[in-house]
Design a protein around this motif. Structure first.
Motif, PDB file in Angstrom:
ATOM      1  N   ASN A  31      42.153  49.894  31.411  1.00 48.80           N
ATOM      2  CA  ASN A  31      41.485  49.350  32.786  1.00 48.80           C
ATOM      3  C   ASN A  31      41.308  47.968  32.408  1.00 48.80           C
ATOM      4  O   ASN A  31      40.169  47.285  32.160  1.00 48.80           O
ATOM      5  CB  ASN A  31      40.289  50.230  32.935  1.00 48.80           C
ATOM      6  CG  ASN A  31      39.594  49.665  34.411  1.00 48.80           C
ATOM      7  OD1 ASN A  31      40.050  48.889  34.919  1.00 48.80           O
ATOM      8  ND2 ASN A  31      38.340  50.187  34.697  1.00 48.80           N
ATOM      9  N   PRO A  32      42.287  47.136  32.709  1.00 50.96           N
ATOM     10  CA  PRO A  32      42.133  45.823  32.485  1.00 50.96           C
ATOM     11  C   PRO A  32      41.100  44.878  33.197  1.00 50.96           C
ATOM     12  O   PRO A  32      40.556  43.985  32.737  1.00 50.96           O
ATOM     13  CB  PRO A  32      43.609  45.055  32.896  1.00 50.96           C
ATOM     14  CG  PRO A  32      44.220  46.013  33.793  1.00 50.96           C
ATOM     15  CD  PRO A  32      43.526  47.317  33.571  1.00 50.96           C
ATOM     16  N   ILE A  33      40.724  45.531  34.226  1.00 53.36           N
ATOM     17  CA  ILE A  33      39.626  44.626  34.999  1.00 53.36           C
ATOM     18  C   ILE A  33      38.099  45.000  34.296  1.00 53.36           C
ATOM     19  O   ILE A  33      37.391  43.895  34.312  1.00 53.36           O
ATOM     20  CB  ILE A  33      39.540  45.097  36.403  1.00 53.36           C
ATOM     21  CG1 ILE A  33      40.819  44.983  37.177  1.00 53.36           C
ATOM     22  CG2 ILE A  33      38.221  44.477  37.243  1.00 53.36           C
ATOM     23  CD1 ILE A  33      41.171  43.544  37.038  1.00 53.36           C
TER      24      ILE A  33
ATOM     25  N   GLU B 101      38.531  42.170  31.618  1.00 55.11           N
ATOM     26  CA  GLU B 101      37.994  40.824  32.443  1.00 55.11           C
ATOM     27  C   GLU B 101      36.719  40.464  32.523  1.00 55.11           C
ATOM     28  O   GLU B 101      36.358  39.569  32.400  1.00 55.11           O
ATOM     29  CB  GLU B 101      38.980  40.897  33.679  1.00 55.11           C
ATOM     30  CG  GLU B 101      39.099  39.792  34.187  1.00 55.11           C
ATOM     31  CD  GLU B 101      38.098  38.797  34.939  1.00 55.11           C
ATOM     32  OE1 GLU B 101      38.241  37.544  35.093  1.00 55.11           O
ATOM     33  OE2 GLU B 101      37.193  39.610  35.712  1.00 55.11           O
ATOM     34  N   LYS B 102      35.843  41.637  32.906  1.00 51.79           N
ATOM     35  CA  LYS B 102      34.486  41.337  33.198  1.00 51.79           C
ATOM     36  C   LYS B 102      33.824  41.287  31.801  1.00 51.79           C
ATOM     37  O   LYS B 102      33.034  40.297  31.625  1.00 51.79           O
ATOM     38  CB  LYS B 102      33.906  42.547  33.867  1.00 51.79           C
ATOM     39  CG  LYS B 102      34.240  42.822  35.198  1.00 51.79           C
ATOM     40  CD  LYS B 102      33.621  43.911  35.897  1.00 51.79           C
ATOM     41  CE  LYS B 102      33.903  45.403  35.690  1.00 51.79           C
ATOM     42  NZ  LYS B 102      33.189  46.236  36.220  1.00 51.79           N
TER      43      LYS B 102
ATOM     44  N   TYR C 153      42.914  47.751  43.582  1.00 51.45           N
ATOM     45  CA  TYR C 153      43.200  49.072  43.602  1.00 51.45           C
ATOM     46  C   TYR C 153      43.232  49.266  45.147  1.00 51.45           C
ATOM     47  O   TYR C 153      42.521  48.303  45.795  1.00 51.45           O
ATOM     48  CB  TYR C 153      42.276  49.857  42.729  1.00 51.45           C
ATOM     49  CG  TYR C 153      42.376  49.730  41.645  1.00 51.45           C
ATOM     50  CD1 TYR C 153      43.237  49.519  40.687  1.00 51.45           C
ATOM     51  CD2 TYR C 153      41.217  49.425  40.672  1.00 51.45           C
ATOM     52  CE1 TYR C 153      43.499  49.167  39.442  1.00 51.45           C
ATOM     53  CE2 TYR C 153      41.023  49.296  39.125  1.00 51.45           C
ATOM     54  CZ  TYR C 153      42.394  49.085  38.460  1.00 51.45           C
ATOM     55  OH  TYR C 153      42.499  48.814  37.345  1.00 51.45           O
TER      56      TYR C 153
ATOM     57  N   ASN D  81      41.284  35.537  38.573  1.00 50.20           N
ATOM     58  CA  ASN D  81      41.626  34.873  37.338  1.00 50.20           C
ATOM     59  C   ASN D  81      42.181  33.439  37.370  1.00 50.20           C
ATOM     60  O   ASN D  81      42.747  32.949  36.454  1.00 50.20           O
ATOM     61  CB  ASN D  81      42.555  35.827  36.276  1.00 50.20           C
ATOM     62  CG  ASN D  81      43.903  36.087  37.152  1.00 50.20           C
ATOM     63  OD1 ASN D  81      44.371  35.425  37.658  1.00 50.20           O
ATOM     64  ND2 ASN D  81      44.200  37.531  36.722  1.00 50.20           N
TER      65      ASN D  81
ATOM     66  N   ASN E 214      48.439  40.535  33.125  1.00 46.63           N
ATOM     67  CA  ASN E 214      48.710  39.696  34.201  1.00 46.63           C
ATOM     68  C   ASN E 214      47.123  39.987  35.111  1.00 46.63           C
ATOM     69  O   ASN E 214      46.515  39.235  35.616  1.00 46.63           O
ATOM     70  CB  ASN E 214      49.596  40.436  35.430  1.00 46.63           C
ATOM     71  CG  ASN E 214      51.101  40.114  35.055  1.00 46.63           C
ATOM     72  OD1 ASN E 214      51.129  39.104  34.186  1.00 46.63           O
ATOM     73  ND2 ASN E 214      52.121  40.733  35.487  1.00 46.63           N
ATOM     74  N   SER E 215      46.737  41.409  35.020  1.00 47.45           N
ATOM     75  CA  SER E 215      45.481  41.696  35.534  1.00 47.45           C
ATOM     76  C   SER E 215      44.191  40.795  35.006  1.00 47.45           C
ATOM     77  O   SER E 215      43.244  40.372  35.634  1.00 47.45           O
ATOM     78  CB  SER E 215      45.126  43.117  35.606  1.00 47.45           C
ATOM     79  OG  SER E 215      46.317  43.672  36.253  1.00 47.45           O
ATOM     80  N   ILE E 216      44.271  40.775  33.770  1.00 50.85           N
ATOM     81  CA  ILE E 216      43.301  40.290  33.123  1.00 50.85           C
ATOM     82  C   ILE E 216      43.216  38.714  32.946  1.00 50.85           C
ATOM     83  O   ILE E 216      42.165  37.996  32.876  1.00 50.85           O
ATOM     84  CB  ILE E 216      43.081  40.885  31.770  1.00 50.85           C
ATOM     85  CG1 ILE E 216      41.598  40.481  30.901  1.00 50.85           C
ATOM     86  CG2 ILE E 216      44.022  40.208  30.845  1.00 50.85           C
ATOM     87  CD1 ILE E 216      41.331  41.074  29.711  1.00 50.85           C
ATOM     88  N   GLY E 217      44.372  38.266  33.461  1.00 57.67           N
ATOM     89  CA  GLY E 217      44.537  36.932  33.692  1.00 57.67           C
ATOM     90  C   GLY E 217      44.659  35.795  32.510  1.00 57.67           C
ATOM     91  O   GLY E 217      44.313  34.728  32.358  1.00 57.67           O
TER      92      GLY E 217
ATOM     93  N   PHE F 111      43.464  39.439  40.779  1.00 56.98           N
ATOM     94  CA  PHE F 111      43.545  40.936  40.850  1.00 56.98           C
ATOM     95  C   PHE F 111      42.091  41.406  41.229  1.00 56.98           C
ATOM     96  O   PHE F 111      41.636  41.960  40.390  1.00 56.98           O
ATOM     97  CB  PHE F 111      44.280  41.585  39.662  1.00 56.98           C
ATOM     98  CG  PHE F 111      45.618  41.192  39.556  1.00 56.98           C
ATOM     99  CD1 PHE F 111      46.631  41.840  40.037  1.00 56.98           C
ATOM    100  CD2 PHE F 111      46.034  40.135  38.877  1.00 56.98           C
ATOM    101  CE1 PHE F 111      48.038  41.634  39.946  1.00 56.98           C
ATOM    102  CE2 PHE F 111      47.328  39.744  38.568  1.00 56.98           C
ATOM    103  CZ  PHE F 111      48.433  40.612  39.337  1.00 56.98           C
TER     104      PHE F 111
END
Lengths: 790, 271
Positions: free
Chosen positions: A290-292, A295-296, B64, B17, A206-209, B59
């Motif tokens: 650390n999915p974010i 994502e980057k 956080y 996203n 979900n976090s990485i989309g 997100f």
């Protein structure tokens, strides 16, 4: 005198003298350094340094340890195996890769050679796909293990320059109501693992989309000690973006997260059995997600890929930098010089060997020609991603490593990547199993309701909803169909803005069949995956294999594995479906014993026009319902037998040629627009499949059992719940009856029912009504059992 | 202004996203849509070159601290002045999902007295954890949210939600008073409804997260800053609707189009 001596350098570094080391000495060295190498491998390394006439170092031995681990080198699949039917020189080459040479598909762009397989979508665009396992970490730390499993497979797809567009997950747990008092020490309760794994995958995806579009949740006693977590990823790339052209002088660029002590010896851990002490000993082997960060990285790599600025790429996963750096150098026939002290760290007091093998997440390795370096660094800076030039590739054929300017390792890549093949023997005997005697039930409807509520059939909505299934707006056929959220056969995606072309993703897995016969288990898994794919409109299908097996050093486990591989070859050949990628996870043993032999098959098909994709919900009253395929008294390993706590022996045996012929005709019927709905028959057979179609479409169905084509005279309950392969239910408009039947000529197909307005499922035989149940009751039973613990 | 001259800025932070489907929707409507990293916007400070500002879902910074909080603080610090100026010109600002959270965290929504120093509402953890599924929301605005002038009154849109935090709440001690204020200002735009069009009335499933008063989306008193939790961009095309295989006609547009179409038409006629 100890053979391990600390170097005079101002950091932790050891030299190891292996000259004339006895087996006992070698074992001691391995134990002191925490290596998973076996004696044959240690002897090989000792002899290598004898020829080199020098001592080795901790960094070098750790590199051998990582590279030669089962996880990295897949030595079982590459080894020589003596079976009762003759010797197999490499399971992978003989059965899986061998299929490619046999079928010679011209649409396979890159298979079994890189991080992910790539097949054509169009002439210019390719689809990359990979499925991984992350079993051991998930058993120790379910949330982190599952999350990093997904993170890892996404990087595999990035690692062929592709842009990830969808994920898959197939999760296998012990029974959620497992008796706590029976759990051995060190084994976590299935419900704890279940909630952690489901949350872990959700939190990462979900976090990485990236949408999670296909999967399964399976329960079996054997997964209590050995949880199985499969995570897959699909990506898209223009084929001319797939650049692998590393030259001497190109930079070794590390990008992404910092390196820490999380994930030390992960591959060694993954290549060993789980024990009571695993929790304590192997906790550091589980990484932190650390999915974010990923994502980057994903955004930056997409940019580098589109501008074609890199010359090579790979992910840093199992084995850490040691594998990533050495493997790239080796695969391009080059050497490499790298400076370990440049690696950005989470903990500054790490020893060079720890930095070198740490499996900290969210890191990728790029090869970048000097002329493009500045541009590439700028792209990563714009996305706020840290980059480090570790060194350069060269033409030495060696990996030379420095720490603060001091040489700490010099590895000959030839020796590192060409250890002697392992040799093993197998034995596998069919277990002595009998067909149970089950009294014929009076009330088939009551049985159907129980089956719908069985853990392996019940709605997985509470899992699926935890995952974003449609971010990016490309999910055309979603995992759950419509407002009623019935189970679709597979997912269909529309990856390109300017084309109606789509991809279909589906899977097949049958854990219980493996306890009867691994060959037929594998055949059934392939059939299920392919059938599910065909059912949504997929064709030109490619497959991925993911074996989860016990310790291959036991002859019976390995014997079963060989039979399963043979099934992959046989069925793949008959179906014309090549394997394009795969991954094995062996050593799945716990204090509760080995895992049930499990093969996950993932199928990737092409849908020429997504507007013709087919879903499983009934569409319109008055339409006819056809059954494709023959029903046989094959209930071994079925859900029906399981209701009676029986396994049985009559495992479904696939007739591959007849099945594929029927699928091809069905595809033709779909293209002609004759198919309004289509659903495969799997767990729970005809009864469950018919119920699912009805309650999802909110339309009733009349079913006539006497019309079902069977191989022989069969009991009603067996007709209704047999799990024979190769079968599908199809909804056809009355006006297309003749045309549909004409297209299907040559295959077993029969009109077995009709769609009706009245919201009930009615099963008749002759004049007698065997089942008559309101849809509300059916869907209620199906949706009830699985509560996600909160 | 001419449609092809309309410029939409979609600002993305690490972790954003839902940009792809949002960009796709705007481009399909024939306007220019630029997807730009927040850091670049902070450097260029060129907000006012654009006619519409969109904060897409996702997100941001991993959510956080609190959903949207980090991006909000960063924007406030780096381009707070430009943001206020943009809003003051009356140009539309739209925050979807995480973007809505950012707009609440920056104090633009509900914005009872203009931009507030501290968040006046919250999009808290949902009653049933993270979920992705389809809901129905009704346009209950009475005309204040001018950018939605082309969405008929009481019009119901089906589209997905996908969040773990999105339960709209107001300070409990002043809840009723503030609700009245939202009504007085005509700030309530979207409310969750049942299949028959009646309000969800707090009942789980139709109200997917326990939101106070079934509130799915609100605007500021001036009507030009809009935030909503559901994702109309994921219902833009017919083939994304949940039962398109039954209804047929995948080539047509889905429920979400009217939302974006209205915003573009509004800018076209107003500026």
């Amino acid at each position: 005198m100890s053979r391990i001596v600390r170097s005079p350098h101002p950091f932790e570094h050891f030299t190891i003298d292996l000259l004339n080391a006895t087996d006992e000495d070698l074992r001691e060295v391995a134990e002191t350094l925490g290596l998973g190498l076996n004696l044959d491998e240690l002897r090989y390394i000792r002899d290598h340094y004898l020829i080199q006439e020098r001592k080795t170092t901790d960094v070098e031995l750790q590199t051998f340890d990582q590279t030669l681990s089962e996880h990295c080198s897949h030595k079982t699949f590459g080894g020589v195996i003596h079976t009762p039917e003759g010797t197999v020189d490499g399971l992978l080459n003989t059965y899986l890769r061998g299929l490619i040479d046999e079928l010679e598909p011209d649409w396979c762009y890159s298979v079994f050679e890189d991080n992910a397989g790539i097949v054509d979508l169009t002439d210019e665009v390719g689809i990359a796909i990979k499925v991984e396992t992350h079993n051991h970490p998930s058993a120790i730390e379910p949330f982190g293990g599952a999350a990093t499993g997904l993170g890892g497979v996404i990087r595999d797809v990035l690692g062929v320059w592709a842009n990830p567009i969808a994920c898959t997950d197939v999760l296998c747990f012990g029974p959620l109501d497992y008796d706590y008092s029976k759990l051995p020490a060190g084994v976590k309760h299935p419900s704890y693992i279940f909630s952690g794994v489901v949350d872990g995958i959700g939190s990462y995806g979900n976090s990485i989309g990236i949408p999670t579009v296909n999967g399964a949740t399976v329960f079996h006693e054997d997964y209590t000690g050995n949880v199985v977590v499969y995570a897959g990823c699909v990506g898209v790339l223009r084929k001319d973006q797939y650049i692998r052209n590393v030259k001497p002088g190109d930079n070794v660029l590390l990008v992404g997260g910092r390196t820490g002590r999380d994930g030390i010896h992960g591959v060694t851990f993954a290549s060993a059995e789980l024990t009571e002490e695993s929790e304590e000993v192997s906790r550091p082997a589980v990484q932190i997600a650390n999915p974010i960060e990923e994502e980057k990285i994903k955004r930056a790599i997409k940019e580098v890929s589109e501008r074609r600025l890199g010359s090579g790429i790979t992910d840093i996963g199992g084995g850490g930098l040691s594998c990533g750096v050495c493997e790239t150098a080796n695969s391009y026939g080059l050497g490499v010089e790298a400076h370990i002290d440049r690696v950005p760290l989470k903990a500054t007091d790490m020893a060079p060997w720890e930095i070198w093998i740490s499996e900290s997440q969210e890191r990728m390795l790029l090869a970048v020609p000097p002329d493009n370096l500045e541009e590439v660094l700028q792209i990563f800076e714009d996305e706020q991603v840290e980059t480090t030039v570790l060194g350069q590739y060269n033409s030495t054929g060696e990996a030379t490593l420095y720490h603060h300017g001091i040489k700490i390792a010099q590895l000959e890549l030839e020796a590192l990547f060409n250890p002697p093949k392992i040799e093993r023997s197998t034995s596998w005997k069919p277990p002595t199993l009998e067909e149970p005697e089950i009294p014929e039930p009076d009330d088939l409807g009551a049985v159907l309701l129980k089956l719908l509520a069985a853990y392996n059939i019940t709605s997985k909505e509470k899992v699926v909803r935890r995952y974003d299934q449609e971010v990016k707006g490309q999910t055309v056929v979603k995992p759950l169909q419509g407002w009623k959220a019935g189970p679709n056969n597979g997912a269909v995606l529309k990856p390109l803005d300017d084309s109606w072309k789509g991809v279909a993703i589906s899977s097949g897995i049958n854990p219980r069949y493996g306890q009867i016969d691994p060959y037929w288990m594998a055949a059934a898994a392939i059939d299920e995956a392919v059938r599910n794919n065909v059912a949504v409109g997929g064709r030109r299908i490619s497959l991925l294999d993911n074996f989860t097996w016990g310790n291959p050093e036991y002859e019976d486990r390995l014997g079963g594995l060989v039979y399963a591989c043979r099934a992959c070859y046989d069925v793949g050949k008959a179906y014309g479906t090549p394997f394009v990628s795969g991954k094995d996870s062996l050593y799945n043993e716990s204090p509760l014993g080995p895992v049930t032999p499990t093969l996950l098959i993932t199928a990737l098909g092409i849908v020429p026009d997504i507007r013709k994709a087919v879903t499983m919900d009934l569409k319109e009253a008055g339409n006819f319902v056809y059954l494709i395929g023959e029903t046989k008294p094959e209930l071994g390993g079925s859900e029906y037998y399981h209701l009676h706590r029986q396994l049985g022996a009559s495992v479904p045996k696939l007739d591959a040629d007849r099945s594929m012929a029927a699928y091809r005709r069905l595809t033709e019927a779909m293209d002609a627009g004759y198919v309004r709905a289509c659903h495969d028959l799997s767990e729970g057979g005809l009864g469950v499949s018919a119920a699912e179609m009805a309650f999802t479409g909110d339309l009733g169905m009349d079913l006539e059992l006497s019309c079902v084509p069977t191989s022989e005279e069969m009991r009603d309950d067996f007709i209704l719940f047999s799990e024979s392969c190769g079968r599908l239910l199809v909804e056809v408009k009355p006006e297309n009856k003749d045309a549909f039947e004409t297209v299907m000529t040559g295959s077993t197909v029969a009109k077995v029912g009709e769609v009706k307005e009245e919201a009930t499922l009615t099963v008749r035989k002759g004049g007698a009504i065997l089942v008559e149940l309101p849809l509300e009751e059916l869907i209620g039973a199906w949706k009830t059992p699985l509560e996600v613990p909160r | 202004m001419k449609r092809e001259d309309i410029k939409v800025l979609l600002m993305r932070a690490p972790g954003t996203n839902c940009d792809l489907e949002t960009v796709r929707a705007f481009r399909d409507l024939g306007v220019q849509a630029d997807l730009v990293h927040v850091q670049k916007v902070f450097r260029d400070k060129n907000l006012l070159d654009y006619d519409i500002l969109v904060l897409p879902g996702g997100f941001s910074y991993g959510d956080y601290v609190r959903s949207g909080a980090i991006q909000a603080k960063e924007m406030e610090y780096r381009i707070g002045k430009e943001m206020v100026e943009f809003v003051d010109t009356g140009r539309p600002v739209i925050g979807i999902c995480n973007g809505f959270q950012v707009l609440v965290e920056t104090g633009f929504l509900p914005g009872f007295e203009g931009r507030s120093q501290y968040p006046e509402a919250a999009l808290a953890n949902s009653s049933h954890g993270y979920q992705n599924r389809w809901i129905r929301m009704k346009n209950v605005g009475k005309g204040n949210c001018t950018m939605l002038a082309h969405v008929p009154e009481d019009h119901v849109i089906s589209c997905p939600i996908a969040h773990g935090e999105g339960r709209f709440i107001l300070p409990s001690d002043r809840r009723e008073k503030l609700l009245q204020r939202l009504y007085d200002n005509d700030q309530i735009v979207w409310r969750y409804v049942k299949a028959d069009g009646s309000f969800a009335d707090g009942e789980w499933w139709d109200n997917p997260n326990g939101a106070f008063h079934d509130i799915a989306g609100i605007c500021n008193p001036e009507g030009n800053v809009l935030g909503l939790m559901p994702h109309p961009e994921r219902a833009y095309y017919g083939y994304l609707m949940p039962e398109w295989t039954k209804a047929g006609a995948p080539e047509t547009y889905g429920d979400g189009r009217v939302f974006f179409d209205s915003i573009v038409k509004y800018v076209e006629s107003k500026f």
